[in-house]
Scaffold this motif. Structure first.
Motif, PDB file in Angstrom:
ATOM      1  N   GLU A  12       0.825  -1.206   0.000  1.00 46.63           N
ATOM      2  CA  GLU A  12       0.000   0.000   0.000  1.00 46.63           C
ATOM      3  C   GLU A  12       0.863   1.263   0.000  1.00 46.63           C
ATOM      4  N   PHE A  13       0.317   2.319  -0.568  1.00 43.39           N
ATOM      5  CA  PHE A  13       0.996   3.614  -0.600  1.00 43.39           C
ATOM      6  C   PHE A  13       0.062   4.687  -0.050  1.00 43.39           C
ATOM      7  N   ILE A  14       0.607   5.533   0.790  1.00 41.74           N
ATOM      8  CA  ILE A  14      -0.116   6.699   1.294  1.00 41.74           C
ATOM      9  C   ILE A  14       0.292   7.864   0.415  1.00 41.74           C
ATOM     10  N   ILE A  15      -0.682   8.534  -0.184  1.00 39.84           N
ATOM     11  CA  ILE A  15      -0.384   9.618  -1.121  1.00 39.84           C
ATOM     12  C   ILE A  15      -1.127  10.880  -0.705  1.00 39.84           C
ATOM     13  N   SER A  16      -0.411  11.991  -0.750  1.00 42.00           N
ATOM     14  CA  SER A  16      -1.066  13.283  -0.513  1.00 42.00           C
ATOM     15  C   SER A  16      -0.396  14.351  -1.347  1.00 42.00           C
ATOM     16  N   LYS A  17      -1.130  15.439  -1.519  1.00 46.01           N
ATOM     17  CA  LYS A  17      -0.616  16.624  -2.205  1.00 46.01           C
ATOM     18  C   LYS A  17      -0.920  17.825  -1.328  1.00 46.01           C
ATOM     19  N   SER A  29      -7.323   7.347  -0.345  1.00 48.81           N
ATOM     20  CA  SER A  29      -8.165   6.758   0.701  1.00 48.81           C
ATOM     21  C   SER A  29      -7.342   6.242   1.876  1.00 48.81           C
ATOM     22  N   LEU A  30      -6.154   5.710   1.627  1.00 48.52           N
ATOM     23  CA  LEU A  30      -5.311   5.218   2.722  1.00 48.52           C
ATOM     24  C   LEU A  30      -4.804   6.378   3.574  1.00 48.52           C
ATOM     25  N   PHE A  31      -4.448   7.496   2.934  1.00 49.30           N
ATOM     26  CA  PHE A  31      -4.029   8.687   3.683  1.00 49.30           C
ATOM     27  C   PHE A  31      -5.136   9.114   4.643  1.00 49.30           C
ATOM     28  N   ILE A  32      -6.333   9.194   4.136  1.00 59.05           N
ATOM     29  CA  ILE A  32      -7.473   9.628   4.957  1.00 59.05           C
ATOM     30  C   ILE A  32      -7.751   8.610   6.059  1.00 59.05           C
ATOM     31  N   GLN A  33      -7.741   7.337   5.711  1.00 57.28           N
ATOM     32  CA  GLN A  33      -7.976   6.283   6.703  1.00 57.28           C
ATOM     33  C   GLN A  33      -6.928   6.328   7.814  1.00 57.28           C
ATOM     34  N   MET A  34      -5.653   6.413   7.471  1.00 54.52           N
ATOM     35  CA  MET A  34      -4.583   6.404   8.470  1.00 54.52           C
ATOM     36  C   MET A  34      -4.624   7.650   9.348  1.00 54.52           C
ATOM     37  N   SER A  35      -5.022   8.780   8.778  1.00 63.46           N
ATOM     38  CA  SER A  35      -5.032  10.038   9.533  1.00 63.46           C
ATOM     39  C   SER A  35      -6.093  10.037  10.633  1.00 63.46           C
ATOM     40  N   GLY A  36      -7.171   9.287  10.408  1.00 54.54           N
ATOM     41  CA  GLY A  36      -8.271   9.285  11.365  1.00 54.54           C
ATOM     42  C   GLY A  36      -9.253  10.428  11.164  1.00 54.54           C
ATOM     43  N   TYR A  37      -8.962  11.290  10.226  1.00 53.84           N
ATOM     44  CA  TYR A  37      -9.852  12.401   9.896  1.00 53.84           C
ATOM     45  C   TYR A  37     -10.734  11.995   8.728  1.00 53.84           C
ATOM     46  N   THR A  38     -11.839  12.689   8.557  1.00 55.08           N
ATOM     47  CA  THR A  38     -12.623  12.509   7.335  1.00 55.08           C
ATOM     48  C   THR A  38     -11.970  13.365   6.254  1.00 55.08           C
ATOM     49  N   GLU A  39     -12.330  13.114   5.023  1.00 59.24           N
ATOM     50  CA  GLU A  39     -11.789  13.910   3.923  1.00 59.24           C
ATOM     51  C   GLU A  39     -12.140  15.385   4.111  1.00 59.24           C
ATOM     52  N   LEU A  40     -13.375  15.667   4.513  1.00 63.63           N
ATOM     53  CA  LEU A  40     -13.788  17.059   4.739  1.00 63.63           C
ATOM     54  C   LEU A  40     -12.987  17.724   5.863  1.00 63.63           C
ATOM     55  N   GLU A  41     -12.633  16.956   6.884  1.00 62.98           N
ATOM     56  CA  GLU A  41     -11.879  17.511   8.008  1.00 62.98           C
ATOM     57  C   GLU A  41     -10.432  17.819   7.650  1.00 62.98           C
ATOM     58  N   ILE A  42      -9.850  17.034   6.753  1.00 65.30           N
ATOM     59  CA  ILE A  42      -8.409  17.171   6.529  1.00 65.30           C
ATOM     60  C   ILE A  42      -8.036  18.011   5.305  1.00 65.30           C
ATOM     61  N   ILE A  43      -8.885  18.036   4.295  1.00 63.09           N
ATOM     62  CA  ILE A  43      -8.570  18.845   3.109  1.00 63.09           C
ATOM     63  C   ILE A  43      -8.530  20.323   3.510  1.00 63.09           C
TER      64      ILE A  43
END
Length: 162
Positions: A12-17, A29-43
C-alpha cells in the motif's frame, strides 16, 4: 485508546498533495484512513496537523528547504492521527511543476518503512529531539550534520542506506 501504532501493508501507498504553503489539497483513501480524519476535516488543513511530537524539527527544516529548491527528498516520518495514535512512513516528497517550470505544489508518496530502518531512525530522532529541546533546532541540525560527517556520507546516502 490513543498512542497505538497503526500499520499498513508493504503493497500500500499513502499519497497526498499540498499547496505551496503545505495545506493538504488531496489525500488518497489510505491517507485519509490512516489520519483518522474525514476527507472534509483534513482537506485544506496544514499537513503538520499530522506532525507527531516525537519528530525533530530539523527533519522538516531539511525537507522544506529541499522541496522549495525544487528537489526531491526521502525521509522517515512518524505521524500522529486524529485520536493520538501514530504510524511510521518512508516518505518520498517531490515538488510538482507548472508549465512555466515554477513549483505549483508538493506531492508525497509514502510506504511502509522497514524494521531495520526504524531501528536506526528511532534512536537518532530521539537524540536529535533531545538536542533540540536543550539547544534549539541549530543544536539538532549540528548533531545531524556531525553524524553524517562522521559517516562520510550525505543525508540522502544515509537515508537510502537504511
Amino acid at each position: 485508546m490513543a498512542n497505538q501504532e497503526l500499520l499498513f501493508s508493504e503493497e500500500e501507498f499513502i499519497i497526498s498533495k499540498t499547496d505551496l504553503k503545505g495545506n493538504i489539497t488531496y489525500g488518497n483513501s489510505l491517507f485519509i484512513q490512516m489520519s483518522g480524519y474525514t476527507e472534509l476535516e483534513i482537506i485544506n488543513q496544514p499537513h503538520n496537523i499530522l506532525r507527531h511530537s516525537d519528530m525533530p524539527s530539523v527533519i522538516f527544516k531539511l525537507l522544506w528547504n529541499r522541496i522549495k529548491e525544487g528537489k526531491e527528498i526521502f525521509a522517515y516520518v512518524k505521524n500522529k492521527t486524529k485520536n493520538g495514535d501514530y504510524y511510521w512512513v518512508f516518505a518520498h516528497v517531490t515538488p510538482s511543476f507548472a508549465s512555466d517550470r515554477k513549483i505549483s505544489n508538493y506531492h508525497s508518496v509514502r510506504r511502509k518503512p522497514s524494521k531495520k530502518a526504524l531501528e536506526a531512525i528511532k534512536p537518532l530522532y530521539a537524540s536529535l529531539l533531545q538536542k533540540e529541546r536543550s539547544g534549539g533546532i541549530n543544536a539538532s541540525e549540528a548533531a545531524l550534520n556531525q553524524l553524517l560527517k562522521d559517516k562520510g556520507i550525505s543525508y540522502d546516502e544515509f537515508i537510502l542506506s537504511l
